[in-house]
Write an enzyme that holds these catalytic residues in place. Structure first.
Site, mmCIF file in Angstrom:
data_model
loop_
_atom_site.group_PDB
_atom_site.id
_atom_site.type_symbol
_atom_site.label_atom_id
_atom_site.label_comp_id
_atom_site.label_asym_id
_atom_site.label_seq_id
_atom_site.Cartn_x
_atom_site.Cartn_y
_atom_site.Cartn_z
ATOM 1 N N PRO A 16 0.993 -1.000 0.141
ATOM 2 C CA PRO A 16 0.057 -0.066 0.091
ATOM 3 C C PRO A 16 1.008 1.059 0.121
ATOM 4 O O PRO A 16 1.717 1.436 0.781
ATOM 5 C CB PRO A 16 -0.803 -0.046 1.321
ATOM 6 C CG PRO A 16 0.101 -0.973 2.095
ATOM 7 C CD PRO A 16 0.824 -1.870 1.164
ATOM 8 N N ALA A 18 0.724 5.548 -0.314
ATOM 9 C CA ALA A 18 -0.211 6.866 -0.269
ATOM 10 C C ALA A 18 -0.142 7.400 -1.473
ATOM 11 O O ALA A 18 1.107 7.510 -1.959
ATOM 12 C CB ALA A 18 -0.067 7.847 0.993
ATOM 13 N N GLN A 70 -6.682 -1.354 2.974
ATOM 14 C CA GLN A 70 -5.972 -1.004 4.284
ATOM 15 C C GLN A 70 -6.599 0.434 4.966
ATOM 16 O O GLN A 70 -6.959 1.133 4.457
ATOM 17 C CB GLN A 70 -4.277 -0.558 3.801
ATOM 18 C CG GLN A 70 -3.766 -0.137 5.195
ATOM 19 C CD GLN A 70 -2.462 0.246 4.987
ATOM 20 O OE1 GLN A 70 -2.169 1.486 4.633
ATOM 21 N NE2 GLN A 70 -1.339 -0.704 5.055
ATOM 22 N N CYS A 100 2.870 2.903 8.497
ATOM 23 C CA CYS A 100 3.330 4.246 8.028
ATOM 24 C C CYS A 100 4.130 5.039 9.091
ATOM 25 O O CYS A 100 3.566 5.469 10.091
ATOM 26 C CB CYS A 100 1.965 4.887 7.736
ATOM 27 S SG CYS A 100 2.177 6.730 6.863
ATOM 28 N N LYS A 140 -0.030 -4.782 8.985
ATOM 29 C CA LYS A 140 1.302 -4.282 8.566
ATOM 30 C C LYS A 140 2.021 -3.501 9.710
ATOM 31 O O LYS A 140 1.288 -2.410 10.035
ATOM 32 C CB LYS A 140 1.131 -3.458 7.124
ATOM 33 C CG LYS A 140 2.633 -3.181 6.492
ATOM 34 C CD LYS A 140 2.721 -2.486 5.159
ATOM 35 C CE LYS A 140 4.086 -2.541 4.864
ATOM 36 N NZ LYS A 140 4.428 -1.382 3.815
ATOM 37 N N ASN A 201 8.924 -6.793 3.632
ATOM 38 C CA ASN A 201 8.983 -5.494 2.661
ATOM 39 C C ASN A 201 10.049 -4.747 3.142
ATOM 40 O O ASN A 201 10.747 -4.813 4.059
ATOM 41 C CB ASN A 201 7.731 -4.771 3.278
ATOM 42 C CG ASN A 201 7.378 -3.413 2.909
ATOM 43 O OD1 ASN A 201 6.972 -2.653 3.342
ATOM 44 N ND2 ASN A 201 7.609 -3.403 1.338
ATOM 45 N N GLY A 202 10.612 -3.896 2.016
ATOM 46 C CA GLY A 202 11.577 -3.213 2.506
ATOM 47 C C GLY A 202 12.804 -3.296 1.170
ATOM 48 O O GLY A 202 13.386 -4.292 1.562
ATOM 49 N N ASP A 203 12.813 -2.390 0.539
ATOM 50 C CA ASP A 203 14.143 -2.425 -0.575
ATOM 51 C C ASP A 203 14.338 -3.345 -1.475
ATOM 52 O O ASP A 203 15.253 -3.849 -1.981
ATOM 53 C CB ASP A 203 15.446 -2.326 0.234
ATOM 54 C CG ASP A 203 15.695 -1.067 1.109
ATOM 55 O OD1 ASP A 203 14.907 -0.178 0.859
ATOM 56 O OD2 ASP A 203 16.802 -1.078 2.157
ATOM 57 N N ARG A 226 7.800 0.974 -3.737
ATOM 58 C CA ARG A 226 8.560 1.937 -4.365
ATOM 59 C C ARG A 226 8.955 1.464 -5.716
ATOM 60 O O ARG A 226 9.170 2.045 -6.849
ATOM 61 C CB ARG A 226 9.327 2.715 -3.622
ATOM 62 C CG ARG A 226 8.625 3.423 -2.472
ATOM 63 C CD ARG A 226 9.759 4.077 -1.463
ATOM 64 N NE ARG A 226 10.206 3.037 -0.619
ATOM 65 C CZ ARG A 226 11.302 3.073 0.075
ATOM 66 N NH1 ARG A 226 12.116 4.065 -0.233
ATOM 67 N NH2 ARG A 226 11.751 1.961 0.942
#
Length: 340
Positions: A16, A18, A70, A100, A140, A201-203, A226
């Site tokens: 998710p 924004a 979410q 977040c 999350k 999650n992450g990178d 991203r």
């Protein structure tokens, strides 16, 4: 990978984000190989349910299953109401935002700020699960509030006791924001004792990184945010690599042009021309990053005000790219969007 009664096509999930994971983007990523896409967060404030923004975020017309929405907030009763509201409008999975790091979210004790109050976490999770007994609820989080207060293992226990059916974890604390590198040791420690699916999650930016994270953490799935901006085909590339160990060729300029054009028209239809043109600018920027003379194009494109001008500029740019024989050069930069 199963969440409730849903068996995902694969273990690749769109994070998710924004202002990004609206219905057009979610649908596109699913067509491009994502097993599931989680919506951008929906407020738990019932006073905003009638707003155009909230109505759009609750619009799932034509979206492929499963539909994961979410919700964000800090009041257990309001979060329960938000879960019911979205389930009544087509949500098949409810995801709770405790990840977040944005100040505007944390300043009202929502998002990752909730990790400081484990008792409130338990109240929110229990309230939401009870509110939608026939809908699986996921969570999350981040690894903790800061590096001195990593409580992911405690949150896992609370989540399991509350009936949460999957846990996604970003490998940074709230204090880290998006600085530095995600760490996966905490995710691995949580997975080692978890009785529910764990999503890392992450990178995660490449097929090789996805394979590494899955192997290192033992996670059941990876969540990608991203890195998929302007690169929705990343999901098919990762899926192919995980299955075969081989790389797909990068998309040709003609395919990038086609995918972007389809995405633009989906945005125009979803938001209307005025808002659609404005929202499309960031997507055009992401799609064209790394292509021939894209910096000058992006500057000029951001001044355009109408659908016809925007599409014409995109067509002209890709015609020039083809004339130069240029293909996509992957470029990854700093975070432009907050994953929630």
């Amino acid at each position: 990978m199963r969440i409730g009664t849903f068996t995902l096509d694969n273990n690749l999930i769109v994070a998710p984000m924004a202002g990004v994971t609206d219905r057009p983007f979610r649908q596109l990523c699913k067509r491009m190989g994502a097993g599931m896409a989680v919506s951008e967060m929906v407020t738990s404030n019932s006073l905003l349910y009638g707003s155009a923004k909230t109505r759009r975020r609750a619009n799932h017309d034509g979206e492929a299953d499963p539909i994961s929405v979410q919700i964000a907030g800090s009041d257990p009763s309001m979060m329960a109401d938000a879960a019911r509201y979205n389930a009544e409008r087509g949500a098949q999975i409810i995801d709770i935002n405790m990840g977040c790091p944005a100040k505007k979210i944390c300043n009202v004790m929502a998002g990752s700020a909730l990790l400081q109050d484990e008792a409130l976490v338990a109240q929110i999770l229990a309230a939401v699960v009870a509110a939608v007994p026939d809908v699986p609820v996921t969570l999350k989080i981040r690894t903790g509030w800061d590096k001195q207060h990593k409580n992911a293992l405690t949150i896992l226990k609370i989540a399991e006791d509350s009936g949460i059916q999957a846990l996604a974890m970003h490998g940074r604390t709230r204090a880290c924001g998006y600085a530095g590198h995600a760490e996966y040791d905490t995710i691995a420690a949580v997975k080692a004792v978890a009785g529910i699916p764990i999503i890392a999650n992450g990178d995660i930016t490449t097929p090789e990184k996805a394979r590494f994270v899955l192997s290192y953490t033992g996670a059941d799935a990876v969540m990608i945010g991203r890195a998929a901006q302007g690169r929705p085909w990343l999901f098919r590339e990762i899926d192919h690599f995980l299955q075969t160990g081989r790389h797909l060729p990068p998309p040709a300029v003609s395919e990038i042009h086609r995918v972007l054009r389809e995405h633009l028209y989906d945005l125009y239809e979803f938001y209307g021309e005025q808002a659609g043109v404005r929202i499309a600018r960031k997507h055009i920027s992401w799609y064209t990053k790394g292509l021939h003379d894209s910096a000058g194009f992006r500057h000029a494109m951001n001044q355009l005000q109408t659908l016809d001008q925007q599409v014409s500029a995109v067509d002209d740019f890709f015609d020039q790219c083809r004339a130069h024989g240029k293909n996509l050069a992957y470029v990854t930069g700093d975070a432009l969007t907050e994953e929630t």
